[in-house]
Motif scaffolding. Structure first.
Motif, PDB file in Angstrom:
ATOM      1  N   ALA A   4       0.863  -0.601  -0.190  1.00 28.69           N
ATOM      2  CA  ALA A   4      -0.026  -0.097   0.075  1.00 28.69           C
ATOM      3  C   ALA A   4       0.811   1.378   0.199  1.00 28.69           C
ATOM      4  N   THR A   5       0.256   2.204  -0.581  1.00 27.61           N
ATOM      5  CA  THR A   5       1.533   3.090  -1.158  1.00 27.61           C
ATOM      6  C   THR A   5      -0.060   4.517  -0.630  1.00 27.61           C
ATOM      7  N   ALA A   6       1.226   5.700  -0.109  1.00 25.58           N
ATOM      8  CA  ALA A   6      -0.198   7.024  -0.359  1.00 25.58           C
ATOM      9  C   ALA A   6       1.358   7.631  -0.174  1.00 25.58           C
ATOM     10  N   ILE A   7       0.641   9.111  -0.849  1.00 28.96           N
ATOM     11  CA  ILE A   7       1.505   9.946  -0.951  1.00 28.96           C
ATOM     12  C   ILE A   7       0.179  11.659  -0.760  1.00 28.96           C
ATOM     13  N   ILE A   8       0.702  12.106   0.638  1.00 30.79           N
ATOM     14  CA  ILE A   8       0.494  13.384   1.067  1.00 30.79           C
ATOM     15  C   ILE A   8       0.860  14.930   0.766  1.00 30.79           C
ATOM     16  N   ILE A   9      -0.158  15.362   0.623  1.00 31.80           N
ATOM     17  CA  ILE A   9       0.594  16.475  -0.628  1.00 31.80           C
ATOM     18  C   ILE A   9       0.081  17.402   0.541  1.00 31.80           C
ATOM     19  N   GLY A  10       0.755  18.393   1.229  1.00 32.45           N
ATOM     20  CA  GLY A  10       0.788  19.441   2.245  1.00 32.45           C
ATOM     21  C   GLY A  10       1.136  18.367   3.058  1.00 32.45           C
ATOM     22  N   ALA A  11       1.947  18.083   3.551  1.00 32.79           N
ATOM     23  CA  ALA A  11       2.387  17.308   4.115  1.00 32.79           C
ATOM     24  C   ALA A  11       3.245  17.923   6.139  1.00 32.79           C
ATOM     25  N   SER A  12       3.095  19.300   6.182  1.00 33.70           N
ATOM     26  CA  SER A  12       3.896  20.080   6.642  1.00 33.70           C
ATOM     27  C   SER A  12       3.052  19.921   7.988  1.00 33.70           C
ATOM     28  N   SER A  13       1.690  19.722   7.356  1.00 37.50           N
ATOM     29  CA  SER A  13       0.774  20.526   9.425  1.00 37.50           C
ATOM     30  C   SER A  13       0.572  19.387   9.857  1.00 37.50           C
ATOM     31  N   LEU A  21       1.700   9.604  10.396  1.00 39.92           N
ATOM     32  CA  LEU A  21       2.855   8.596  11.512  1.00 39.92           C
ATOM     33  C   LEU A  21       1.366   7.257  11.118  1.00 39.92           C
ATOM     34  N   GLN A  22       0.196   7.638  11.217  1.00 38.15           N
ATOM     35  CA  GLN A  22      -0.254   6.271  12.001  1.00 38.15           C
ATOM     36  C   GLN A  22      -0.871   5.579  10.255  1.00 38.15           C
ATOM     37  N   LEU A  23      -0.211   5.985   9.379  1.00 39.79           N
ATOM     38  CA  LEU A  23      -0.710   4.810   7.885  1.00 39.79           C
ATOM     39  C   LEU A  23       1.272   4.001   7.490  1.00 39.79           C
ATOM     40  N   SER A  24       1.798   5.307   8.292  1.00 41.86           N
ATOM     41  CA  SER A  24       3.165   4.114   8.558  1.00 41.86           C
ATOM     42  C   SER A  24       3.092   2.990   8.893  1.00 41.86           C
ATOM     43  N   ARG A  25       2.681   3.326  10.365  1.00 41.22           N
ATOM     44  CA  ARG A  25       2.416   2.024  11.477  1.00 41.22           C
ATOM     45  C   ARG A  25       1.596   0.871  11.249  1.00 41.22           C
ATOM     46  N   GLN A  26       1.015   1.832   9.851  1.00 40.37           N
ATOM     47  CA  GLN A  26       0.007   0.272   8.691  1.00 40.37           C
ATOM     48  C   GLN A  26       0.965  -0.607   8.130  1.00 40.37           C
ATOM     49  N   GLU A  29       3.803   2.979   2.937  1.00 39.26           N
ATOM     50  CA  GLU A  29       5.032   3.163   1.732  1.00 39.26           C
ATOM     51  C   GLU A  29       5.044   5.064   1.336  1.00 39.26           C
ATOM     52  N   LEU A  30       5.004   5.560   2.456  1.00 42.58           N
ATOM     53  CA  LEU A  30       4.677   7.212   2.099  1.00 42.58           C
ATOM     54  C   LEU A  30       5.823   8.533   1.558  1.00 42.58           C
ATOM     55  N   ALA A  31       4.800   9.222   0.547  1.00 43.45           N
ATOM     56  CA  ALA A  31       5.551   9.795  -0.449  1.00 43.45           C
ATOM     57  C   ALA A  31       5.229  11.503   0.137  1.00 43.45           C
ATOM     58  N   LEU A  32       5.977  12.505   1.284  1.00 41.61           N
ATOM     59  CA  LEU A  32       4.918  13.788   1.900  1.00 41.61           C
ATOM     60  C   LEU A  32       5.625  14.512   1.009  1.00 41.61           C
ATOM     61  N   LEU A  33       5.230  15.842   0.816  1.00 44.98           N
ATOM     62  CA  LEU A  33       5.274  16.570  -0.892  1.00 44.98           C
ATOM     63  C   LEU A  33       5.166  18.312   0.183  1.00 44.98           C
ATOM     64  N   SER A  34       5.803  18.168   0.763  1.00 46.08           N
ATOM     65  CA  SER A  34       5.847  19.987   1.205  1.00 46.08           C
ATOM     66  C   SER A  34       6.807  21.253   0.054  1.00 46.08           C
ATOM     67  N   PRO A  35       6.164  22.966   0.327  1.00 43.64           N
ATOM     68  CA  PRO A  35       7.067  23.461  -0.044  1.00 43.64           C
ATOM     69  C   PRO A  35       8.629  23.125   0.947  1.00 43.64           C
ATOM     70  N   SER A  46      11.660   9.581  11.447  1.00 47.96           N
ATOM     71  CA  SER A  46      11.277   8.804  12.810  1.00 47.96           C
ATOM     72  C   SER A  46      10.342   8.089  13.001  1.00 47.96           C
ATOM     73  N   LEU A  47       9.621   7.743  11.430  1.00 47.28           N
ATOM     74  CA  LEU A  47       8.639   7.040  10.648  1.00 47.28           C
ATOM     75  C   LEU A  47       9.082   5.892  11.075  1.00 47.28           C
ATOM     76  N   PRO A  48       7.963   4.807  11.567  1.00 55.78           N
ATOM     77  CA  PRO A  48       8.376   2.624  11.316  1.00 55.78           C
ATOM     78  C   PRO A  48       8.556   2.750   9.882  1.00 55.78           C
ATOM     79  N   GLY A  49       7.412   3.184   8.408  1.00 55.47           N
ATOM     80  CA  GLY A  49       7.845   2.913   7.645  1.00 55.47           C
ATOM     81  C   GLY A  49       8.246   3.374   6.633  1.00 55.47           C
ATOM     82  N   LYS A  50       8.403   2.880   5.580  1.00 50.48           N
ATOM     83  CA  LYS A  50       9.379   3.940   4.049  1.00 50.48           C
ATOM     84  C   LYS A  50       8.513   4.834   4.050  1.00 50.48           C
TER      85      LYS A  50
END
Length: 251
Positions: A4-13, A21-26, A29-35, A46-50
């Motif tokens: 499972a893979t997720a992209i979060i746009i506006g990840a700095s809030s 954090l909760q997705l990573s614990r599940q 795989e995350l891609a965090l996008l931020s200015p 610090s996140l447990p997942g990729k």
């Protein structure tokens, strides 16, 4: 994709971080996008997942589109794209600079991200687009452009959902309408405040259930219902007054 893979746009809030954090614990795989991706480096480590961190300038829609496309290609697609972008200013003088910024980010930037996300999911053939919106879009308000932009967002997401149905594609569009938590905090309205981990949990539950539209936290559904129901002459004159501390009793 097997993981499972997720992209979060506006990840700095703070809310996006809790969702991440909760997705990573599940083990998503995350891609965090931020200015300002450098501000997310320590958190991502610090996140447990990729997880990977990427730059995205929401103030430049065309550039942001290219940045999102590059991240998508690097991941080989995604199951979920979560859009959490938005600014809010309130000034009784309604300076155009503030109105212009809210329209630029909450309308043009938001639409660019949702439009691109939908196109990528359509080409992939499946997936989910979730967007953090607000119950402020139910009616107009003193923060004029903000309320109007959230109404735009709600209608844009509904249109994308209708389009997915016409295409007969398994693409889910979820409109996550947040209660006005910042306003409640400023007014000291404890009844309407909910811990951030619980807010994130409710959001992820709604996404997992494939909800089309959901009000989060749940207790704000009453306020959303009243907002729709109130006659305009009452709605326009209502006020949230800051609670005054109770005087101490003399001993």
């Amino acid at each position: 994709m097997t993981q499972a893979t997720a992209i979060i746009i506006g990840a700095s809030s703070q809310l996006s971080r809790e969702v991440a954090l909760q997705l990573s614990r599940q083990q998503v795989e995350l891609a965090l996008l931020s200015p300002q991706p450098e501000m997310l480096a320590e958190f991502a480590a610090s996140l447990p997942g990729k997880v990977t961190v990427h730059a995205l300038d929401i103030y430049q829609p065309q550039q942001a589109i290219s940045q999102l496309e590059q991240v998508w290609q690097s991941l080989g697609g995604a199951h979920l794209i979560l859009v959490n972008t938005g600014v809010n200013h309130y000034d009784p003088a309604l300076p155009w600079q503030h109105e212009d910024e809210m329209i630029a980010v909450n309308v043009r930037g938001f639409a660019a991200m949702c439009n691109t996300a939908f196109r990528l999911l359509r080409e992939q053939g499946y997936g989910q687009l979730g967007a953090i919106n607000s119950i402020a879009g139910l009616r107009g308000g003193a923060s004029v452009a903000y309320h109007a932009s959230k109404a735009f967002a709600a209608n844009y997401l509904q249109g994308l959902s209708m389009h997915a149905q016409r295409l007969k594609l398994p693409i889910t569009i979820t409109d996550i309408q947040l209660g006005m938590l910042d306003k409640a905090a400023m007014q000291g309205a404890r009844m309407w405040l909910v811990p951030l981990p619980e807010v994130a949990r409710q959001i992820l539950t709604a996404l997992a259930k494939g909800k089309r539209r959901v009000c989060v936290p749940k207790r704000w559904r009453l306020m959303a219902w009243l907002t729709r129901l109130l006659p305009e002459y009452i709605y326009n004159t209502r006020r949230w007054k800051k609670k005054q501390p109770k005087p101490e009793k003399s001993k």
